[in-house]
Design a protein around this motif. Structure first.
Motif, mmCIF file in Angstrom:
data_model
loop_
_atom_site.group_PDB
_atom_site.id
_atom_site.type_symbol
_atom_site.label_atom_id
_atom_site.label_comp_id
_atom_site.label_asym_id
_atom_site.label_seq_id
_atom_site.Cartn_x
_atom_site.Cartn_y
_atom_site.Cartn_z
ATOM 1 N N ASN A 49 36.780 9.484 65.051
ATOM 2 C CA ASN A 49 35.909 8.356 65.343
ATOM 3 C C ASN A 49 36.535 6.991 65.103
ATOM 4 O OD1 ASN A 49 33.702 9.940 66.184
ATOM 5 N ND2 ASN A 49 33.193 10.364 64.052
ATOM 6 N N GLU A 50 37.620 6.940 64.337
ATOM 7 C CA GLU A 50 38.274 5.663 64.047
ATOM 8 C C GLU A 50 39.713 5.698 64.545
ATOM 9 O OE1 GLU A 50 37.801 4.481 59.949
ATOM 10 O OE2 GLU A 50 35.797 5.365 59.888
ATOM 11 N N PHE A 51 40.024 4.769 65.448
ATOM 12 C CA PHE A 51 41.366 4.701 66.034
ATOM 13 C C PHE A 51 41.591 3.324 66.649
ATOM 14 C CE2 PHE A 51 38.406 6.153 69.193
ATOM 15 C CZ PHE A 51 38.717 5.387 70.307
ATOM 16 N N ASP A 52 42.836 3.003 66.873
ATOM 17 C CA ASP A 52 43.247 1.813 67.616
ATOM 18 C C ASP A 52 44.283 2.262 68.626
ATOM 19 O OD1 ASP A 52 41.887 -0.495 66.413
ATOM 20 O OD2 ASP A 52 42.969 0.097 64.596
ATOM 21 N N ALA A 53 44.264 1.658 69.795
ATOM 22 C CA ALA A 53 45.246 2.002 70.824
ATOM 23 C C ALA A 53 45.595 0.748 71.615
ATOM 24 C CB ALA A 53 44.695 3.079 71.751
ATOM 25 N N THR A 54 46.879 0.633 71.949
ATOM 26 C CA THR A 54 47.385 -0.508 72.691
ATOM 27 C C THR A 54 48.352 -0.023 73.768
ATOM 28 O OG1 THR A 54 47.286 -1.850 70.685
ATOM 29 C CG2 THR A 54 48.634 -2.708 72.468
ATOM 30 N N ILE A 55 48.291 -0.676 74.905
ATOM 31 C CA ILE A 55 49.265 -0.450 75.969
ATOM 32 C C ILE A 55 49.904 -1.797 76.284
ATOM 33 C CG2 ILE A 55 49.647 0.303 78.357
ATOM 34 C CD1 ILE A 55 47.054 1.971 78.086
ATOM 35 N N GLU A 56 51.232 -1.827 76.307
ATOM 36 C CA GLU A 56 51.961 -3.040 76.683
ATOM 37 C C GLU A 56 52.823 -2.732 77.897
ATOM 38 O OE1 GLU A 56 52.624 -5.429 72.578
ATOM 39 O OE2 GLU A 56 53.884 -3.661 72.867
ATOM 40 N N THR A 57 52.780 -3.630 78.883
ATOM 41 C CA THR A 57 53.563 -3.418 80.099
ATOM 42 C C THR A 57 53.917 -4.746 80.735
ATOM 43 O OG1 THR A 57 53.619 -2.255 82.226
ATOM 44 C CG2 THR A 57 51.506 -3.180 81.546
ATOM 45 N N SER A 58 55.021 -4.777 81.442
ATOM 46 C CA SER A 58 55.372 -5.972 82.200
ATOM 47 C C SER A 58 55.367 -5.688 83.699
ATOM 48 C CB SER A 58 56.741 -6.516 81.758
ATOM 49 O OG SER A 58 57.742 -5.548 81.997
ATOM 50 N N ASP A 64 56.608 0.958 83.058
ATOM 51 C CA ASP A 64 57.334 0.651 81.819
ATOM 52 C C ASP A 64 56.392 0.554 80.617
ATOM 53 O OD1 ASP A 64 56.005 -1.721 82.386
ATOM 54 O OD2 ASP A 64 57.671 -2.984 81.721
ATOM 55 N N ALA A 65 55.185 1.076 80.765
ATOM 56 C CA ALA A 65 54.163 0.938 79.714
ATOM 57 C C ALA A 65 54.607 1.565 78.408
ATOM 58 C CB ALA A 65 52.851 1.552 80.178
ATOM 59 N N LYS A 66 54.260 0.890 77.319
ATOM 60 C CA LYS A 66 54.485 1.415 75.971
ATOM 61 C C LYS A 66 53.107 1.651 75.354
ATOM 62 C CE LYS A 66 56.603 0.838 71.566
ATOM 63 N NZ LYS A 66 57.696 0.393 70.796
ATOM 64 N N TYR A 67 52.872 2.877 74.912
ATOM 65 C CA TYR A 67 51.594 3.293 74.353
ATOM 66 C C TYR A 67 51.727 3.428 72.840
ATOM 67 C CZ TYR A 67 50.756 4.644 79.213
ATOM 68 O OH TYR A 67 50.621 4.632 80.585
ATOM 69 N N THR A 68 50.783 2.853 72.114
ATOM 70 C CA THR A 68 50.752 2.969 70.662
ATOM 71 C C THR A 68 49.324 3.344 70.253
ATOM 72 O OG1 THR A 68 52.421 1.231 70.471
ATOM 73 C CG2 THR A 68 51.209 1.801 68.480
ATOM 74 N N VAL A 69 49.200 4.432 69.495
ATOM 75 C CA VAL A 69 47.890 4.895 69.040
ATOM 76 C C VAL A 69 47.969 5.156 67.544
ATOM 77 C CG1 VAL A 69 46.101 6.670 69.282
ATOM 78 C CG2 VAL A 69 47.474 6.010 71.277
ATOM 79 N N GLU A 70 46.965 4.680 66.804
ATOM 80 C CA GLU A 70 46.861 4.966 65.373
ATOM 81 C C GLU A 70 45.469 5.521 65.110
ATOM 82 O OE1 GLU A 70 46.462 2.199 61.638
ATOM 83 O OE2 GLU A 70 48.596 2.401 62.172
ATOM 84 N N ILE A 71 45.423 6.713 64.520
ATOM 85 C CA ILE A 71 44.167 7.417 64.273
ATOM 86 C C ILE A 71 43.960 7.558 62.777
ATOM 87 C CG2 ILE A 71 43.006 9.655 64.536
ATOM 88 C CD1 ILE A 71 44.719 9.963 67.150
ATOM 89 N N GLN A 72 42.736 7.302 62.328
ATOM 90 C CA GLN A 72 42.373 7.504 60.927
ATOM 91 C C GLN A 72 41.911 8.953 60.765
ATOM 92 O OE1 GLN A 72 43.064 5.077 58.749
ATOM 93 N NE2 GLN A 72 43.765 3.910 60.530
ATOM 94 N N VAL A 73 42.753 9.768 60.135
ATOM 95 C CA VAL A 73 42.477 11.200 60.002
ATOM 96 C C VAL A 73 41.147 11.490 59.297
ATOM 97 C CG1 VAL A 73 43.316 13.374 59.021
ATOM 98 C CG2 VAL A 73 44.914 11.828 60.184
#
Length: 189
Positions: A49-58, A64-73
């Motif tokens: 239920n708790e997470f953050d996610a970001t996609i960065e692309t040019s 060329d997208a870079k995906y970053t996900v952080e999940i609170q276990v």
């Protein structure tokens, strides 16, 4: 001449930097879920239920997208409190010692219209392993608030034994394969 070169370099760098687009997950319209087979006959599903996610692309095509996900276990939720407590324990995630799960992509390859193979490093339970995920970019629209929003489905599977997750539970009880399914809306920042 040096001044002209410096000006052109700065202008090029500014254009390159401004071309970078960042997308953040809209948590109200996103979910991070998983499924595992129990006793070889049923699928048990859960979510974080708790997470953050970001996609960065040019690039507009996201190649060329870079995906970053952080999940609170500790936010694990299978709908059964007793099972959730067991999953948070040292038998499985050991959430007190390892409270975060992260995925950071290392490459993205376009394999079809709106389809990508994304490779990256998945870290949880104190272990980092490379994984490959399938990404489907469902499209981009302008929502009712005038914000640019993109929809993504990210799927794949991991082996729980690769992460020493529940080693005392044989495959006859819990499948080694855990299916990951992220369905998310991302807002352009």
């Amino acid at each position: 001449m040096k001044q002209i070169f410096s000006f052109l370099f700065i202008a090029f760098l500014s254009t390159t930097i401004s071309a970078q687009t960042t997308w953040k997950a809209d948590k109200a319209h996103s979910q991070v879920s998983f499924g595992i087979t129990h006793l070889g006959i049923s699928e048990v599903e859960g979510r974080f239920n708790e997470f953050d996610a970001t996609i960065e692309t040019s690039k507009e095509d996201l190649s060329d997208a870079k995906y970053t996900v952080e999940i609170q276990v500790p936010s694990i939720d299978t709908g059964v409190e007793k099972r959730d407590s067991h999953l948070k324990s040292g038998d499985f995630f050991d959430a007190e010692k390892y409270p975060k799960m992260t995925f950071v992509s290392t490459s993205s390859k376009k394999v079809g219209e709106g389809k990508y193979k994304v490779k990256g490093d998945l870290t949880f339970h104190g272990i980092t392993k490379p994984v490959t995920l399938d990404v489907w970019h469902r499209g981009t629209i302008t929502n009712q608030n005038g914000e640019l929003v993109s929809g993504f489905e990210i799927t794949g599977d991991v082996s729980r034994s690769d992460f020493n997750l529940g080693p005392d539970f044989p495959e006859a009880v819990l499948s080694d394969k855990v299916v990951i399914d992220v369905d998310a809306e991302f807002k352009k920042q």
